[in-house]
Design an enzyme around this catalytic site. Structure first.
Site, PDB file in Angstrom:
ATOM      1  N   GLU A  31       0.815  -1.210   0.000  1.00 48.69           N
ATOM      2  CA  GLU A  31       0.000   0.000   0.000  1.00 48.69           C
ATOM      3  C   GLU A  31       0.848   1.258   0.000  1.00 48.69           C
ATOM      4  OE1 GLU A  31      -0.478  -2.617   1.927  1.00 48.69           O
ATOM      5  OE2 GLU A  31      -2.510  -3.309   1.495  1.00 48.69           O
TER       6      GLU A  31
ATOM      7  N   HIS B 146     -11.103  -4.070  10.418  1.00 46.62           N
ATOM      8  CA  HIS B 146     -11.787  -4.065   9.116  1.00 46.62           C
ATOM      9  C   HIS B 146     -13.056  -3.228   9.128  1.00 46.62           C
ATOM     10  CE1 HIS B 146      -8.933  -6.795   7.511  1.00 46.62           C
ATOM     11  NE2 HIS B 146      -9.714  -7.395   6.640  1.00 46.62           N
TER      12      HIS B 146
HETATM   13  C1  LIG Z   1      -2.367  -4.363   4.585  1.00 46.31           C
HETATM   14  C2  LIG Z   1      -3.408  -5.224   3.980  1.00 46.31           C
HETATM   15  N1  LIG Z   1      -3.634  -5.141   2.666  1.00 46.31           N
HETATM   16  C3  LIG Z   1      -4.583  -5.906   2.097  1.00 46.31           C
HETATM   17  C4  LIG Z   1      -5.304  -6.781   2.848  1.00 46.31           C
HETATM   18  C5  LIG Z   1      -6.374  -7.652   2.208  1.00 46.31           C
HETATM   19  N2  LIG Z   1      -5.935  -9.035   2.262  1.00 46.31           N
HETATM   20  C6  LIG Z   1      -6.385  -9.876   3.217  1.00 46.31           C
HETATM   21  S1  LIG Z   1      -5.696 -11.356   3.100  1.00 46.31           S
HETATM   22  C7  LIG Z   1      -4.790 -10.938   1.764  1.00 46.31           C
HETATM   23  C8  LIG Z   1      -3.889 -11.925   1.091  1.00 46.31           C
HETATM   24  C9  LIG Z   1      -2.668 -12.217   1.857  1.00 46.31           C
HETATM   25  O1  LIG Z   1      -1.990 -13.248   1.254  1.00 46.31           O
HETATM   26  P1  LIG Z   1      -0.857 -14.044   1.977  1.00 46.31           P
HETATM   27  O2  LIG Z   1       0.005 -13.090   2.755  1.00 46.31           O
HETATM   28  O3  LIG Z   1      -0.161 -14.846   0.952  1.00 46.31           O
HETATM   29  O4  LIG Z   1      -1.595 -14.948   3.039  1.00 46.31           O
HETATM   30  P2  LIG Z   1      -2.686 -16.084   2.841  1.00 46.31           P
HETATM   31  O5  LIG Z   1      -4.039 -15.416   2.881  1.00 46.31           O
HETATM   32  O6  LIG Z   1      -2.414 -16.755   1.556  1.00 46.31           O
HETATM   33  O7  LIG Z   1      -2.537 -16.966   4.020  1.00 46.31           O
HETATM   34  C10 LIG Z   1      -5.044  -9.619   1.415  1.00 46.31           C
HETATM   35  C11 LIG Z   1      -4.452  -8.928   0.272  1.00 46.31           C
HETATM   36  C12 LIG Z   1      -5.064  -6.826   4.227  1.00 46.31           C
HETATM   37  N3  LIG Z   1      -5.765  -7.614   5.056  1.00 46.31           N
HETATM   38  N4  LIG Z   1      -4.101  -6.047   4.764  1.00 46.31           N
END
Ligand SMILES: Cc1ncc(C[n+]2csc(CCOP(=O)(O)OP(=O)(O)O)c2C)c(N)n1
Lengths: 321, 366
Positions: free
Chosen positions: B79, B148
């Site tokens: 971000e 959230h």
């Molecule tokens: C700072 C932030 N940006 C965006 C999000 C939205 N978001 C929630 S889960 C996720 C994916 C994260 O992927 P990863 O780190 O690979 O973990 P996984 O869900 O695969 O366990 C995103 C983009 C968030 N929660 N926090």
């Protein structure tokens, strides 16, 4: 050892399958990010941690919480929003904690707890403790600035942090290749000056052995260590279902992972009677956890205004009047 | 400035003008984006998940196909860097729209937004401008919880140089987004998840709802109720509950929070003598405090009035449903507070829930 690993794996698998089953009833009014398929990463690493070692994780935290010894009933009650939940119904699935067994917290904002883990490790070091910290996060989290900043700090201060990147290949619906110019996450960790290895996240025995060696190095003062565990999420990003119909990934991609399911593989190493004893005990525990959640009360409305600050809640209410 | 993307793939033309059409908020956002991208090849759209199968609740659906991957793309989970990059693009003449599925994630980009985007034009003596739009969603319901659910618009209202808009109707959603894209300053476009389900009239052609004008949604003489973002929906419902007890509320949608149309609100309070500001954010140092203070500055010595702020309970958003409901104002609690203002005392009245005025049903998993 195999029995313990199987118990831990099976316990996570079953409680999450039950969460998925119950979800349709709308009793769980909270987003749930299931770890089904990814259990072995948390289990392999946490199995070598002591109770006074600490873990930090993410919203996909059921497996980590349980693998580190978190109370299952308190977790299920939390998902139900009950006052007996591990955060009294205030955090939900995304904010599990169990300070008694070293689950120091999980965050819904990607990447944030990576730095918190380093800070905790710093405190341990200052206190001359030989306890260590493990920080769990996804492949997506490695794109956040806080990842880079924390790795640098951890190396600089030789902090006892085991960074565990749970690489399931996706962030929500976007594949790693669409997000990262260099797929090799370990190379990035090494660039900051710490040893890093990429392991099969389904191979719980190897994972356990390598984590054990890394933790031993950390206890001896070697500084931070990095493990990238490749794994696969069987269910949708958030929610109980499958999402192959969305078209961002193919069902066939999951099949090798399912064929190599750690829960089954480890289970098969056990004598059938040992396995069925564990299965029966876990089934009982899961049933009890859900019964506990079902019958526990919701928090009293006054709970809305408690725990904002450490001061006594009544005093606080009084000074707001 | 000539467009770095002037040769980009030709975009579909806007649909011909029709009579009154009904569209959802989601469709309105999508239409505005499509029309603006078609109108101006400098407009680019990006953010986490904009090109994924769920397409940000459908607000970016079809746009990657229509405009190509150079103008519509998903980003890494970065971000801070992506906001800084958006500023760089804007400095170079593009008009980025940067999307966030939760407003909470803006906190990772606050340095870029407030130290760079909001200040560049001023601190460089007007030699540059930063025409970017940041779409940020407030999450609510189904246990969205502490990280959230935050409505952080007041942070951005606090700092000069960045405009803030929080449309509540599909009509305004389309017109305000178009205005934001065409604006030469950075604009924070606040979207509430529950508004995405709303339907309303939306003309087919491109139009703008320009900064700085509020709308009187319902006229009345007894109390002025200002509802911000989703709280506009609850305020309109509250007005119906109040009708049942003979109270005529004037409901105002400020639409733009910065620049804020304080005159329309002040004129209303001059008539009604009562002001209730309902926010989807905390009241402490919040948008409601600002609105009340500005009205007070204008009416002191002119007209006595009673006022009250409503917003999130002064605590962290809990996930358990019972406490989550208490955390937010709703039509009934708004109606009760408005009546208290009118009567000048605590009436102890809470209207019985009317089936036609219930909250929007929101289901999991997300
Ligand atoms: C700072 C932030 N940006 C965006 C999000 C939205 N978001 C929630 S889960 C996720 C994916 C994260 O992927 P990863 O780190 O690979 O973990 P996984 O869900 O695969 O366990 C995103 C983009 C968030 N929660 N926090």
């Amino acid at each position: 050892m195999h029995a313990g690993l199987f118990r831990s794996l099976y316990r996570i698998r079953r409680v999450e399958e039950e969460v998925a089953r119950v979800y349709a009833s709308d009793k769980i009014k909270s987003p749930v990010h299931l770890s089904i398929g990814q259990e072995a990463v948390s289990v392999g690493v946490c199995d070598v941690l002591r109770t006074d070692d600490v873990v930090f994780g993410t919203y996909r935290g059921h497996a980590l919480y349980l693998a580190k010894g978190g109370d299952m009933s308190a977790m299920v009650a939390e998902l139900y929003g009950k006052v007996t939940g591990c955060t009294r119904g205030k955090g939900g699935s995304m904010h599990l904690i169990d300070t008694e067994c070293g689950v120091m917290g999980t965050s819904a904002v990607v990447g944030t707890t990576i730095a918190n883990a380093a800070g905790y490790a710093y405190a341990l070091k200052v206190r001359r403790s030989d306890a260590v910290v493990a920080s769990f996060f996804g492949d997506g989290a490695t794109e956040e600035g806080v990842f880079a900043e924390t790795l640098n700090f951890a190396v600089l201060k030789r902090l006892p942090v085991l960074f565990v990147c749970e690489n399931n290949g996706y962030a929500i619906h976007t594949a790693q290749a669409k997000r990262q110019g260099l797929a090799d996450i370990c190379a990035r960790a090494r660039a900051y000056g710490m040893p890093a290895e990429r392991l099969d996240g389904n191979d719980v025995l190897t994972l356990r052995a390598r984590a054990e060696a890394a933790v031993a190095r950390m206890r001896a003062g070697a500084g931070p260590q990095f493990i990238e565990a490749t794994t696969y999420r069987w269910r949708e990003h958030v929610g109980p279902g499958a999402d192959y119909h969305l078209g961002y990934r193919a069902q066939a991609e999951c099949e090798p992972w399912q064929a190599n399911d750690s829960v089954r593989v480890i289970g098969e190493l056990l004598a059938p009677e040992v396995r069925s004893m564990i299965v029966a005990a876990v089934e009982r525990e899961v049933a009890e956890a859900f019964a506990y959640a079902e019958t526990s009360p919701f928090p009293h409305p006054s709970e809305l205004m408690t725990d904002i600050f450490t001061e006594d809640a009544d005093e606080l209410a009084a000074c707001q009047r | 400035m000539s467009s770095p993307l002037a040769s980009a793939k030709a975009a579909p033309r806007p649909a011909p003008k029709m009579g009154e059409r009904t569209r959802t908020f989601v469709e309105a956002v999508r239409e505005a984006t499509e029309l603006e991208m078609a109108r101006d090849p400098n407009v680019v759209l990006f953010g986490l998940d904009v090109d994924d199968p769920k397409a940000i609740q459908g607000t970016t659906l079809g746009l990657p196909e229509a405009f190509g991957a150079e103008r519509v793309f998903g980003t890494p989970l970065s971000e801070d860097a992506m906001t800084g990059a958006a500023i760089g693009m804007a400095l170079a003449g593009l008009r980025p729209i940067h999307v966030h599925i939760r407003m909470d994630f803006l906190l990772l980009a606050v340095n870029q937004l407030l130290n760079v985007a909001a200040k560049s034009r001023y601190m460089y003596g007007g030699r540059v401008n930063v025409p970017m739009v940041v779409r940020a969603m407030i999450g609510k319901s189904w246990g969205q919880g502490a990280q959230h659910s935050q409505g952080l618009h007041s942070f951005f209202m606090h700092v000069p140089g960045i405009k803030v808009v929080a449309p509540s109707t599909p009509y305004d959603a389309k017109g305000c987004l178009a205005a934001a894209v065409r604006d030469d300053d950075p604009v924070l476009y606040v979207e509430h998840r529950l508004l995405h389900f709303q339907k309303g009239p939306v003309p087919a052609e491109a139009y703008t709802v320009a900064p700085g004008k509020a709308r009187i949604a319902v006229a009345g003489d007894d109390v002025t109720v200002v509802g911000i973002s989703y709280m506009q929906v609850e305020a309109l419902r509250a007005a119906k509950y109040l009708e049942d007890v003979g109270v005529r509320a004037e409901v105002i949608d400020p639409i733009w929070l910065n620049p804020l149309d304080i005159d329309t609100i002040t004129d209303s309070v001059r008539r009604t003598g009562r002001l209730l500001v309902v926010d989807t954010g905390w009241t402490n140092c919040g948008a409601a405090a600002e609105i009340a203070a500005q009205v007070a500055e204008r009416l002191q010595g002119v007209r006595d009035f009673r006022f009250k702020r409503m917003g999130f309970a002064p605590t962290t958003c809990p996930t358990t449903p019972g406490l989550e409901n208490l955390f937010y104002p709703n039509a009934r609690t708004i109606a009760a507070a408005a009546r208290d203002l009118v009567e000048g005392r605590a009436c102890g009245w809470l209207p019985a829930e009317r089936a036609d005025l219930q909250s929007i049903e929101f289901k999991g998993p997300f």
